[in-house]
Design an enzyme around this catalytic site. Structure first.
Site, PDB file in Angstrom:
ATOM      1  N   THR A 176     -10.941  -6.878  -4.191  1.00  0.00           N
ATOM      2  CA  THR A 176     -12.310  -6.874  -4.744  1.00  0.00           C
ATOM      3  C   THR A 176     -12.970  -5.506  -4.540  1.00  0.00           C
ATOM      4  OG1 THR A 176     -12.987  -7.934  -2.661  1.00  0.00           O
ATOM      5  CG2 THR A 176     -12.820  -9.360  -4.578  1.00  0.00           C
ATOM      6  N   ASP A 206       0.834  -1.211   0.000  1.00  0.00           N
ATOM      7  CA  ASP A 206       0.000   0.000   0.000  1.00  0.00           C
ATOM      8  C   ASP A 206       0.870   1.262   0.000  1.00  0.00           C
ATOM      9  OD1 ASP A 206      -2.417   1.317  -0.041  1.00  0.00           O
ATOM     10  OD2 ASP A 206      -2.608   1.373   2.137  1.00  0.00           O
ATOM     11  N   GLY A 246      -0.101   5.244  -4.563  1.00  0.00           N
ATOM     12  CA  GLY A 246      -0.712   6.495  -5.025  1.00  0.00           C
ATOM     13  C   GLY A 246      -0.127   7.689  -4.289  1.00  0.00           C
ATOM     14  N   ASN A 286     -11.244  -2.642  -4.804  1.00  0.00           N
ATOM     15  CA  ASN A 286     -10.550  -1.625  -5.606  1.00  0.00           C
ATOM     16  C   ASN A 286     -11.315  -1.264  -6.893  1.00  0.00           C
ATOM     17  OD1 ASN A 286      -7.228  -2.773  -4.629  1.00  0.00           O
ATOM     18  ND2 ASN A 286      -8.393  -1.055  -3.838  1.00  0.00           N
TER      19      ASN A 286
HETATM   20  C1  IPE Z   1      -2.123   0.111  -3.133  1.00  0.00           C
HETATM   21  O1  IPE Z   1      -1.754   1.428  -3.447  1.00  0.00           O
HETATM   22  C2  IPE Z   1      -2.206  -0.724  -4.370  1.00  0.00           C
HETATM   23  C3  IPE Z   1      -3.536  -0.835  -4.902  1.00  0.00           C
HETATM   24  C4  IPE Z   1      -4.641  -0.549  -4.300  1.00  0.00           C
HETATM   25  C5  IPE Z   1      -3.613  -1.379  -6.223  1.00  0.00           C
HETATM   26  P1  IPE Z   1      -2.806   2.582  -3.325  1.00  0.00           P
HETATM   27  O2  IPE Z   1      -3.301   2.973  -4.672  1.00  0.00           O
HETATM   28  O3  IPE Z   1      -3.886   2.202  -2.375  1.00  0.00           O
HETATM   29  O4  IPE Z   1      -1.949   3.764  -2.744  1.00  0.00           O
HETATM   30  P2  IPE Z   1      -2.454   4.821  -1.694  1.00  0.00           P
HETATM   31  O5  IPE Z   1      -2.847   4.065  -0.465  1.00  0.00           O
HETATM   32  O6  IPE Z   1      -3.614   5.533  -2.315  1.00  0.00           O
HETATM   33  O7  IPE Z   1      -1.285   5.697  -1.475  1.00  0.00           O
HETATM   34  C1  IPE Z   2      -5.317  -2.663  -0.001  1.00  0.00           C
HETATM   35  O1  IPE Z   2      -5.069  -1.309  -0.128  1.00  0.00           O
HETATM   36  C2  IPE Z   2      -5.332  -3.308  -1.352  1.00  0.00           C
HETATM   37  C3  IPE Z   2      -4.034  -3.450  -2.007  1.00  0.00           C
HETATM   38  C4  IPE Z   2      -2.884  -3.100  -1.513  1.00  0.00           C
HETATM   39  C5  IPE Z   2      -4.097  -4.077  -3.298  1.00  0.00           C
HETATM   40  P1  IPE Z   2      -6.254  -0.237  -0.200  1.00  0.00           P
HETATM   41  O2  IPE Z   2      -5.610   1.074  -0.353  1.00  0.00           O
HETATM   42  O3  IPE Z   2      -7.238  -0.627  -1.231  1.00  0.00           O
HETATM   43  O4  IPE Z   2      -6.926  -0.402   1.225  1.00  0.00           O
HETATM   44  P2  IPE Z   2      -7.834   0.632   2.043  1.00  0.00           P
HETATM   45  O5  IPE Z   2      -8.888   1.155   1.117  1.00  0.00           O
HETATM   46  O6  IPE Z   2      -6.927   1.717   2.542  1.00  0.00           O
HETATM   47  O7  IPE Z   2      -8.393  -0.174   3.192  1.00  0.00           O
HETATM   48 MG    MG Z   3      -4.163   2.458  -0.355  1.00  0.00          MG
END
Ligand code: IPE
Ligand code: IPE
Ligand code: MG
Length: 223
Positions: A57, A11, A14, A59
């Site tokens: 699931t 995580d 982004g 995302n």
């Molecule tokens: C986690 O990175 C990977 C995916 C969900 C595919 P994020 O996209 O959630 O990154 P942050 O948490 O927004 O920084």
């Molecule tokens: C968990 O990250 C999913 C992945 C890393 C692929 P998210 O960013 O989707 O989780 P939440 O929304 O912060 O719980």
């Molecule tokens: Mg995230």
């Protein structure tokens, strides 16, 4: 404990991109570079399996543009696989873009089993969906009035893998977000603030050292 099977919730991709003034999609590319480094290093630390959370699931709730960027990054990673690992998948591959689905099916068909490490990629994976899926398979294939834990676990998508010894989550959140719910019953949990693209060998080493000093009791008495 020394983990043989390590789960990683990758995580913070982004936020990493935003912090660097880049579009979020650059975070997913950078994240997969970090993953390559961690695979190579995990081999040297005798880790046998890495189960990595790539797309949950939940995302699907994100904007289409971002979903496509995540799938593109996974696609390019899978299309030029490193020779260092074999790859397997968990999750529902059915709803993925055709190209990624085909690539995943091909990798699964040709899977080598003699590599030093297995990279198990969780795509369109949710722990709850996996449990409900197992129940549905049991309902449609058996007329059981009772089931024990090991038979139940044999219907989960990671049934062929040993249990996950430890789960690392980067990015600062302290939750599982639907990752390996059944399998994590006795996993050691490690949460770090580092955003996934910045996660490196020295941080993994520090975590492995910390895990070495943890003793798993599995409900038993202290010895
Ligand atoms: C986690 O990175 C990977 C995916 C969900 C595919 P994020 O996209 O959630 O990154 P942050 O948490 O927004 O920084
Ligand atoms: C968990 O990250 C999913 C992945 C890393 C692929 P998210 O960013 O989707 O989780 P939440 O929304 O912060 O719980
Ligand atoms: Mg995230």
């Amino acid at each position: 404990m020394i983990p043989r099977h390590l789960g990683i919730i990758m995580d913070g991709n982004g936020r990493w991109a935003e912090a660097h003034g880049l579009p979020r999609q650059e975070g997913y590319k950078a994240g997969l570079l970090a993953l390559k480094k961690i695979i190579a290093y995990s081999i040297t630390r005798n880790i046998d399996i890495l189960t990595v959370y790539a797309f949950s699931t939940e995302n699907w709730k994100r904007p289409n543009e971002e979903i496509n960027a995540i799938f593109d990054a996974i696609q390019s990673f899978c299309s030029s696989p490193t020779n260092m690992c074999s790859i397997s998948f968990c999750g529902n591959l059915e709803n993925l873009p055709d190209k990624l689905k085909k690539t995943a099916e091909e990798i699964t068909r040709k899977r080598k089993t003699n590599d030093k490490i297995l990279l198990n990629i969780a795509i369109n994976y949710g722990g709850r969906a996996d449990i409900v899926n197992a129940v549905n398979k049991i309902l449609s294939s058996q007329s059981l009035s009772k089931i024990d834990e090991s038979t139940f676990a044999s219907y989960l998508s990671n049934s062929k893998l040993p249990s996950v010894d430890a789960i690392i989550r980067t990015g600062g959140e302290k939750r599982l977000s639907n990752f390996l719910l059944y399998e994590s019953a006795y996993s050691e949990l490690v949460f770090v603030d580092t955003l996934w693209p910045d996660f490196d060998e020295s941080e993994l080493d520090r975590i492995l050292y910390e895990l070495q000093r943890r003793t798993q009791k599995f409900g038993g008495a202290y010895v």
